[in-house]
Design an enzyme around this catalytic site. Structure first.
Site, PDB file in Angstrom:
ATOM      1  N   SER A  47       0.829  -1.198   0.000  1.00  0.00           N
ATOM      2  CA  SER A  47       0.000   0.000   0.000  1.00  0.00           C
ATOM      3  C   SER A  47       0.871   1.259   0.000  1.00  0.00           C
ATOM      4  O   SER A  47       1.682   1.457  -0.893  1.00  0.00           O
ATOM      5  CB  SER A  47      -0.948  -0.040   1.205  1.00  0.00           C
ATOM      6  N   ASP A 166      -5.915  -4.055  -1.570  1.00  0.00           N
ATOM      7  CA  ASP A 166      -4.816  -3.583  -0.723  1.00  0.00           C
ATOM      8  C   ASP A 166      -3.947  -4.730  -0.206  1.00  0.00           C
ATOM      9  O   ASP A 166      -4.436  -5.666   0.426  1.00  0.00           O
ATOM     10  CB  ASP A 166      -5.401  -2.809   0.461  1.00  0.00           C
TER      11      ASP A 166
END
Length: 326
Positions: A47, A166
């Site tokens: 991320s 993610d």
């Protein structure tokens, strides 16, 4: 963990808008131990951590990365419900920023050096990718690694025909070998470079392979991952990353510059107080009126001078006083 004989890698944890911490860490390493960045085998990230690694390895100046983050925070905070406001399109901001700042040959610069953590939608398994054939593939991988369901959108993006979300959902701080990887995290815990707190509370919880200390400071930080704090607080977080890195370098004896002593003569190491640890950002009235600063504050003069030539805007966002406990 740093192992000069076996080589080392760096892993930057996913942390959303707390990515300011990674900028402070990288700035300190570039000043005081540039060989740790120059000779690192790989840069791991999930991320926001993956985004930071990509920008750094692409040669994007840290001040430009900082400015991009600040612009994103200002845009998010300009809405009354932040990232949840319908007019704020996090996905568009992210993809446009990647296309704007990353060079056309980014796939050549990153292949084999960066390892990006992704979470496969089909089975929730973690996938690590490190080889890319084009800039679009790099952008797609970073976009997937940073896609937060419902916040970023409803339909997960794809990388090479497979849908991912993610990377922090399955592995927030990726690595191959913990013994040869220097881990970086803005959360209080067991990472090599992270905030430390003196406490008799030794309770920890593992969150997708990241060990977090159970404390009020982490609760606050977790609430700011997707809902950014004021730039003053985030500026202090960046500065905190710088000082936490100085401590790591001193503890391991790998500082290339004259050491900045961040340890007291007692057995306990000192801790830089974060603004959220005491619920205040401003100095006491006496201090504001010009009283003499505590002796420990003198230790901050050196890093302040180191940061000034780099980006004065950081100092503009810092609160007037950062304190050190002895």
């Amino acid at each position: 963990m740093y192992d000069p004989e076996r080589g080392w890698s760096l892993s930057f944890a996913g942390c959303g808008f707390l990515g300011f911490y990674h900028i402070g860490v990288t700035r300190c390493l570039s000043e005081r131990a540039p060989h740790l960045l120059r000779n690192a085998r790989r840069f791991f990230g999930a991320s926001a951590g993956a985004l930071h690694c990509a920008f750094f390895l692409s040669g994007v100046p840290l001040e430009q990365t900082l400015q991009a983050l600040m612009d994103l925070v200002r845009s998010a905070r300009s809405r009354n419900i932040g990232v949840l406001h319908p007019a704020f399109n996090l996905s568009k901001h992210l993809r446009d920023g990647l296309q704007r700042y990353l060079p056309d040959n980014v796939h050549q610069l990153l292949s084999g050096r960066i390892v990006i953590s992704l979470t496969r939608v089909a089975d929730g398994e973690n996938v690590l990718v490190s080889d890319f054939r084009s800039k679009d593939e790099v952008v797609d991988a970073l976009f997937c690694s940073s896609f937060v369901p419902f916040i970023s959108g409803l339909i997960p993006p794809s990388f090479r025909g497979v849908r991912y979300i993610d990377g922090g959902v399955s592995d927030i701080i990726p690595f191959f070998d913990t013994k040869t990887t220097i881990t970086v995290s803005p959360f209080y815990g067991e990472s090599d470079i992270c905030p430390k707190v003196k406490s008799t509370n030794f309770l920890h919880v593992d969150f997708t392979k990241l060990s977090l200390r159970l404390c009020s400071e982490n609760i606050y930080l977790l609430t700011r991952v997707l809902f950014p704090a004021d730039l003053k607080v985030l500026g202090e977080l960046c500065f905190r990353g710088y000082l936490d890195t100085v401590r790591f370098l001193e503890e391991n004896g790998i500082c290339d510059r004259p050491p900045l002593c961040l340890s007291a003569s007692s057995a306990e190491s000192e801790v830089l107080e974060a603004p959220w640890e005491h619920g205040r950002l401003q100095p006491s009235p006496g201090m504001a009126a010009g009283e003499a600063r505590p002796e420990g504050d003198k230790l901050l003069d050196h890093p302040h001078l180191s940061i000034l030539p780099w980006d004065e805007s950081i100092l503009e966002t810092l609160s007037p006083k950062l304190t050190i406990d002895w």
